[in-house]
Every structure is written in C-alpha cells, then in structure tokens.
Enzyme design. Structure first.
Site, PDB file in Angstrom:
ATOM      1  CB  THR A  87      -0.969   0.085   1.112  1.00 24.28           C
ATOM      2  OG1 THR A  87      -0.032   0.051   2.357  1.00 24.28           O
ATOM      3  CG2 THR A  87      -1.766  -1.181   1.141  1.00 24.28           C
ATOM      4  CG  ASP A 116      16.716   0.907   1.401  1.00 18.72           C
ATOM      5  OD1 ASP A 116      17.253   1.236   2.572  1.00 18.72           O
ATOM      6  OD2 ASP A 116      15.393   0.419   1.430  1.00 18.72           O
ATOM      7  CG  ASP A 151      18.641  -2.222   2.181  1.00 18.44           C
ATOM      8  OD1 ASP A 151      18.410  -2.796   3.200  1.00 18.44           O
ATOM      9  OD2 ASP A 151      17.794  -2.393   0.991  1.00 18.44           O
TER      10      ASP A 151
END
Length: 208
Positions: free
Chosen positions: A107, A199, A202
C-alpha cells in the site's frame, strides 16, 4: 518552493554525487551521510534565536551568545540513525527521540512500529531526520505524532527529496520548514526516488 530549502553549497553537491555512486561502499556512504548532515544542519539552524550572555576570557569579560531554543532530534528508524552522530556533534546538548516508521510494501502507507517520544516534550523545536523524502508518508506521520504532543516548531532535514514527497509533506503541514541537499526527478512505480541513491538504510548498513 516556499518553505523548502535546497542547499546550493558546492560541498553538498560534490558529496551528494559521491553518495549516489553505486560503487560507494557502506563505510564511505555512512561518512558522506554524516558530512552532508552537518552541512544541512548548519543551514537549518541559521535563524535559531540567541540570548546574550557574558563570558570571561583569559583577558577580559566579553559579550557572547547562547542558543535560546531547546532542541530535540527525531531520527526516523532506521535510515535516520546515520544522521544522528553529526547532529549530536553540533548540538551535544540536544535530546534524541527515536521513531520507527516503515513503508508497507503493497500500500506504500507508513506504519509506526516504535515510538520513544515522551508525552511531555520540554523542547522548543524538533528536527526530524530522514535521508529520503520519497512519498512523504513517513515524514507526515512523524510530524503528526510531534504535533499531537503540542509541539508546533518542527523542521524536516533530509538528503534527497522527490517532488511527490515535498508536495505531500507541505500539503499536510504547510508550516514545516524542509531542508534537503537535492530534489530529484520523480518516484518510480516502487516509490523509489529517481535518480536517487537506492535504499539509504541498506546502503548505510550493508544490507542491500
């Protein structure tokens, strides 16, 4: 751009370029996050009010200044953690509160999973720290939480923003000052900033 401040500092532009590079390893990536955060916080605190004090030097008494505002940092876990060391080096007297928010994969809505914010905030301004302002969902949720605790002076400090994230945050909280190193082109269909840097969590922690 209104309350959106995009750094024009040459050092910021240089360091953001290194940060984007896919070949930049986690150790250097963390160092760059730290360095850019220091430069952005310099800009984000330029108008902080001062009170006049006296200070004794080895030779004489002279006029000096003390920060008038009490400051709190709110890093959004986990990527925001990399911005805290630079913030505390500049303002070691500040409080640090951790807020865990992740983006639900399907979502793309923000989900709060950790909150160590006190109910009674004895500060005058909070600086939300998050490297990426992508959809804006996490930033909006963080500011929502802070305002529920009757804290009206809130600023967002990030590294890279997407226009969509800026629009979402300014629409939800038009009073918020936003300080970033760069505004990129757009979000892709996975809600990553393009060209971005991937990211941020990350890349900081070597988990990508």
């Amino acid at each position: 751009m209104g309350k959106v401040h995009v750094s024009s500092h040459p050092l910021v532009a240089h360091k953001v370029t290194l940060l984007r590079d896919v070949n930049t390893e986690p150790k250097r990536f963390r160092e760059l996050v730290d360095e850019i955060t220091s430069l952005l916080l310099y800009e984000a605190t330029l108008d902080f009010p001062l009170r006049e004090i006296e200070v004794q030097t080895p030779l004489a008494t002279t006029r000096g200044y003390d920060l008038q505002w009490r400051i709190g940092f709110v890093p959004i876990l986990r990527a925001g953690l990399g911005m805290v060391p630079a913030a505390l080096r500049l303002m070691p007297f500040a409080e640090v509160w951790h807020l865990g928010i992740y983006r639900e994969h399907d979502t793309l809505r923000p989900v709060e999973y950790y909150n160590k914010l006190p109910q009674d905030m004895k500060i005058d301004v909070a600086l939300v720290l998050d490297p990426m302002l992508a959809t804006g969902g996490s930033a909006v949720a963080a500011v929502d939480v802070l305002k529920l605790r009757n804290l009206s002076a809130v600023r967002f400090v990030g590294l890279i923003a997407a226009p969509e994230g800026i629009e979402a945050l300014t629409r939800a909280h038009p009073d918020i000052e936003i300080y970033v190193a760069a505004v990129d082109s757009h979000l892709n269909d996975q809600a990553y900033i393009v060209p971005g840097l991937g990211d941020a969590g990350d890349r900081q922690f070597g988990t990508g």
